[in-house]
Scaffold this active site. Structure first.
Site, PDB file in Angstrom:
ATOM      1  CD  GLU A 106      63.877  74.716  68.116  1.00 35.37           C
ATOM      2  OE1 GLU A 106      65.125  74.915  67.701  1.00 35.37           O
ATOM      3  OE2 GLU A 106      63.048  75.580  67.425  1.00 35.37           O
ATOM      4  CB  CYS A 118      54.079  75.372  68.684  1.00 37.23           C
ATOM      5  SG  CYS A 118      54.998  74.771  67.153  1.00 37.23           S
ATOM      6  CB  CYS A 159      61.709  67.010  59.075  1.00 37.16           C
ATOM      7  SG  CYS A 159      60.212  67.020  58.025  1.00 37.16           S
ATOM      8  CB  CYS A 164      60.501  72.669  53.353  1.00 38.64           C
ATOM      9  SG  CYS A 164      59.256  71.310  53.451  1.00 38.64           S
ATOM     10  CB  CYS A 205      62.026  74.021  56.892  1.00 40.17           C
ATOM     11  SG  CYS A 205      62.077  73.427  58.353  1.00 40.17           S
ATOM     12  CB  CYS A 262      60.026  74.777  64.773  1.00 37.84           C
ATOM     13  SG  CYS A 262      58.996  75.027  66.594  1.00 37.84           S
TER      14      CYS A 262
HETATM   15  N1  SAH Z   1      55.908  69.470  59.031  1.00 34.72           N
HETATM   16  C1  SAH Z   1      54.758  70.250  59.195  1.00 34.72           C
HETATM   17  C2  SAH Z   1      54.751  70.840  60.563  1.00 34.72           C
HETATM   18  C3  SAH Z   1      55.963  71.749  60.971  1.00 34.72           C
HETATM   19  S1  SAH Z   1      56.540  72.880  60.142  1.00 34.72           S
HETATM   20  C4  SAH Z   1      54.340  71.108  58.018  1.00 34.72           C
HETATM   21  O1  SAH Z   1      55.442  71.472  57.237  1.00 34.72           O
HETATM   22  O2  SAH Z   1      53.323  71.575  58.130  1.00 34.72           O
HETATM   23  C5  SAH Z   1      55.552  74.251  60.333  1.00 34.72           C
HETATM   24  C6  SAH Z   1      55.383  75.498  59.409  1.00 34.72           C
HETATM   25  O3  SAH Z   1      56.625  76.089  59.773  1.00 34.72           O
HETATM   26  C7  SAH Z   1      55.027  75.128  58.295  1.00 34.72           C
HETATM   27  O4  SAH Z   1      54.078  75.596  57.694  1.00 34.72           O
HETATM   28  C8  SAH Z   1      56.302  75.956  57.728  1.00 34.72           C
HETATM   29  O5  SAH Z   1      56.044  76.349  56.353  1.00 34.72           O
HETATM   30  C9  SAH Z   1      56.830  76.823  58.535  1.00 34.72           C
HETATM   31  N2  SAH Z   1      58.266  77.383  58.356  1.00 34.72           N
HETATM   32  C10 SAH Z   1      59.476  76.468  58.381  1.00 34.72           C
HETATM   33  N3  SAH Z   1      60.541  77.329  58.515  1.00 34.72           N
HETATM   34  C11 SAH Z   1      59.944  78.550  58.267  1.00 34.72           C
HETATM   35  C12 SAH Z   1      60.920  79.924  58.038  1.00 34.72           C
HETATM   36  N4  SAH Z   1      62.125  79.864  58.189  1.00 34.72           N
HETATM   37  N5  SAH Z   1      59.934  80.930  58.186  1.00 34.72           N
HETATM   38  C13 SAH Z   1      58.653  80.619  58.446  1.00 34.72           C
HETATM   39  N6  SAH Z   1      57.829  79.726  58.524  1.00 34.72           N
HETATM   40  C14 SAH Z   1      58.786  78.592  58.456  1.00 34.72           C
HETATM   41 FE1  SF4 Z   2      59.696  69.221  57.601  1.00 32.98          FE
HETATM   42 FE2  SF4 Z   2      60.161  71.606  57.843  1.00 32.98          FE
HETATM   43 FE3  SF4 Z   2      58.985  70.759  55.650  1.00 32.98          FE
HETATM   44 FE4  SF4 Z   2      57.681  70.796  57.858  1.00 32.98          FE
HETATM   45  S1  SF4 Z   2      58.558  72.604  56.865  1.00 32.98           S
HETATM   46  S2  SF4 Z   2      57.618  69.427  56.345  1.00 32.98           S
HETATM   47  S3  SF4 Z   2      59.302  70.407  59.413  1.00 32.98           S
HETATM   48  S4  SF4 Z   2      61.201  70.227  56.347  1.00 32.98           S
END
Ligand code: SAH
Ligand code: SF4
Length: 354
Positions: free
Chosen positions: A87, A113, A120, A124, A127, A344
């Site tokens: 995406e 973005c 990944c 997390c 995520c 995303c």
């Molecule tokens: N992997 C990198 C970049 C991609 S994630 C990173 O973690 O920084 C980009 C952002 O999306 C991160 O700051 C993460 O905290 C946020 N994110 C992921 N899932 C989310 C959700 N369900 N709601 C709000 N922010 C989210």
């Molecule tokens: Fe990976 Fe999602 Fe964690 Fe970013 S927030 S490092 S995309 S698992």
């Protein structure tokens, strides 16, 4: 399978075509004139056009789905040549402004973005990208193509620069070679001409790679997805924190070369009842002491199946005001495009379920 021409820096192209100045012309056609085929490249001799067509494709990605949000953001699902999808989101940061005679005063401001990986490895807890595991790195051309295709699709004039945030799917620092190449291709003045100052790499905090990125002196901006202010909670959200704890991240940030007019951004997705309390705000201030920083509070964007909840606006404001009153720059980011699930990973998930 043919390679995409977008994989190459101008210097690399100069080794592939002769005479060397053809590379600059090709860059111009691809990134400024938005050519869709080599045949359009009228100032190249027919023979070169033919050779290029035999050897290369133009774009390695294809738009397969699009969702428009009420705030003007557009989310794209791209299909790669091996069938995987990623995406990217076009975020409208500012509307165009006109005076009373209808003359344009300011162009609209856009940020794209982009994704850096399919899936990944970091995993997390909150995520959605993490849920499907890790599939593969994106190539430099696949990263570059997301911005190019989005500019074309929205008829954003080629000389209008957009900003880039590496905040889509994937951990960009886990794909440092291709990332740094994409950063260079983006910034080429014969191409998209997006200076590294306008590119922000967002990382979940791989301290050793933050240091490495800094040593590369690319001139990009840095965003850290901090998520939590104590290691115990951060470990629950990101198991990787065991290897790279908060202190090591702060240490790496302190050695990162920041443009004198810029700040390091700290992303703090606020999850109801998890990290929204004033005690956390206090610790955050302490942690960021001595760093020219800006905190971005993000409303957690819930998705089906998660226990994490979106915080109340009042609590967000309270958290923000506490930081502001103690001199820390802090903005609240409405998850842009919340009605199109723009965190995303969410569009891809919907598509995979079909
Ligand atoms: N992997 C990198 C970049 C991609 S994630 C990173 O973690 O920084 C980009 C952002 O999306 C991160 O700051 C993460 O905290 C946020 N994110 C992921 N899932 C989310 C959700 N369900 N709601 C709000 N922010 C989210
Ligand atoms: Fe990976 Fe999602 Fe964690 Fe970013 S927030 S490092 S995309 S698992």
């Amino acid at each position: 399978m043919k390679l995409s021409i977008l994989e190459y820096t101008q210097e690399e192209l100069e080794e592939l075509v002769s005479p060397r100045f053809r590379a600059k012309q090709i860059y111009n056609w691809l990134y400024q004139k938005h050519a869709e085929s080599f045949d359009e490249m009228a100032n190249l001799p027919k023979k070169i056009r033919h050779e290029l067509t035999q050897k290369f494709n133009i774009s390695p990605v294809e738009i397969v789905q699009k969702q428009k949000s009420s705030d003007g953001s557009i989310k794209y699902l791209f299909q790669l040549e091996d069938g995987h999808t990623v995406e990217a989101v076009l975020l409208k940061m500012k509307d165009a402004q006109y005076d009373e005679n209808g003359e344009l005063i300011h162009h609209a401001k856009f940020t794209v973005c982009v994704s850096s990986q399919v899936g990944c490895k970091v995993g997390c807890a909150f995520c959605l990208t993490a849920k499907g595991g890790f599939i593969r790195n994106l190539s430099a051309g696949e990263i570059v193509a997301q911005v190019l295709e989005i500019k074309k699709d929205n008829q954003i004039e080629s000389n209008r620069r957009v900003n880039i945030v590496y905040m889509g799917m994937g951990e960009p620092l886990d794909n440092l070679d291709n990332l740094s190449k994409a950063i260079k291709i983006f910034s080429n003045e014969n191409g998209l001409s997006i200076s590294p100052k306008r590119q922000t790499v967002s990382t979940s905090g791989i301290s050793s790679k933050i240091k490495k990125l800094g040593q590369m002196e690319l001139g990009v901006q840095l965003a850290i997805s901090l998520h939590a202010v104590d290691d115990e909670l951060r470990e629950e959200l990101i198991t990787m924190n065991k290897a790279y704890n908060i202190a090591s991240i702060i240490d790496a940030v302190k050695s990162f070369p920041v443009n004198t007019r810029k700040r390091v951004m700290f992303e703090y997705p606020v999850i109801k009842d998890v990290n929204e309390d004033i005690k956390s705000a206090k610790r955050l201030i302490k942690l960021l002491e001595g760093i020219k920083s800006k905190v971005n509070l993000i409303y957690f964007n819930p998705y089906q199946g998660t226990k994490c909840k979106r915080p109340e606006p009042e609590q967000m404001k309270r958290f923000q005001e506490y930081l502001l009153s103690r001199g820390l720059l802090c903005t609240i980011r409405e998850s842009k495009g919340i009605d199109i699930s723009a965190a995303c990973g969410q569009l891809r998930e919907q598509e995979l379920k079909r």
